[in-house]
Scaffold this motif. Sequence first.
Motif, PDB file in Angstrom:
ATOM      1  N   SER A 163     -35.595 -15.609   6.712  1.00 41.10           N
ATOM      2  CA  SER A 163     -36.915 -16.587   6.970  1.00 41.10           C
ATOM      3  C   SER A 163     -37.837 -16.848   6.161  1.00 41.10           C
ATOM      4  O   SER A 163     -38.408 -18.159   6.347  1.00 41.10           O
ATOM      5  CB  SER A 163     -36.526 -15.673   8.041  1.00 41.10           C
ATOM      6  OG  SER A 163     -35.446 -15.357   8.983  1.00 41.10           O
ATOM      7  N   ALA A 164     -38.308 -16.137   5.823  1.00 41.67           N
ATOM      8  CA  ALA A 164     -39.536 -16.660   5.010  1.00 41.67           C
ATOM      9  C   ALA A 164     -39.572 -17.600   3.703  1.00 41.67           C
ATOM     10  O   ALA A 164     -40.285 -18.790   3.810  1.00 41.67           O
ATOM     11  CB  ALA A 164     -40.210 -15.298   4.286  1.00 41.67           C
ATOM     12  N   GLU A 199     -40.984 -17.883  11.870  1.00 41.90           N
ATOM     13  CA  GLU A 199     -39.522 -17.495  10.669  1.00 41.90           C
ATOM     14  C   GLU A 199     -39.078 -16.847  12.049  1.00 41.90           C
ATOM     15  O   GLU A 199     -37.808 -17.272  11.929  1.00 41.90           O
ATOM     16  CB  GLU A 199     -40.245 -15.953  10.712  1.00 41.90           C
ATOM     17  CG  GLU A 199     -41.178 -16.843   9.227  1.00 41.90           C
ATOM     18  CD  GLU A 199     -41.349 -15.127   8.107  1.00 41.90           C
ATOM     19  OE1 GLU A 199     -41.223 -14.099   8.119  1.00 41.90           O
ATOM     20  OE2 GLU A 199     -42.355 -15.025   7.717  1.00 41.90           O
TER      21      GLU A 199
END
Length: 53
Positions: A13-14, A29
């Motif tokens: 997600s980052a 995120e």
Amino acid sequence: METGTKEKRKITSADAVAILKKSGVEIDEKKAGEVLDMMYFLAKLIVNQNFKT
């Protein structure tokens, strides 16, 4: 969207947040994780429909 399995994924997600930020898209995120879940689901669906008999 949960696809039911937790396979190992290369994009976190980052990472997605950083990639999208370069294109001018602001996303947190949690939302990035949801987008990634959907993209992985769609990719699996397309492969199954087009390449598996």
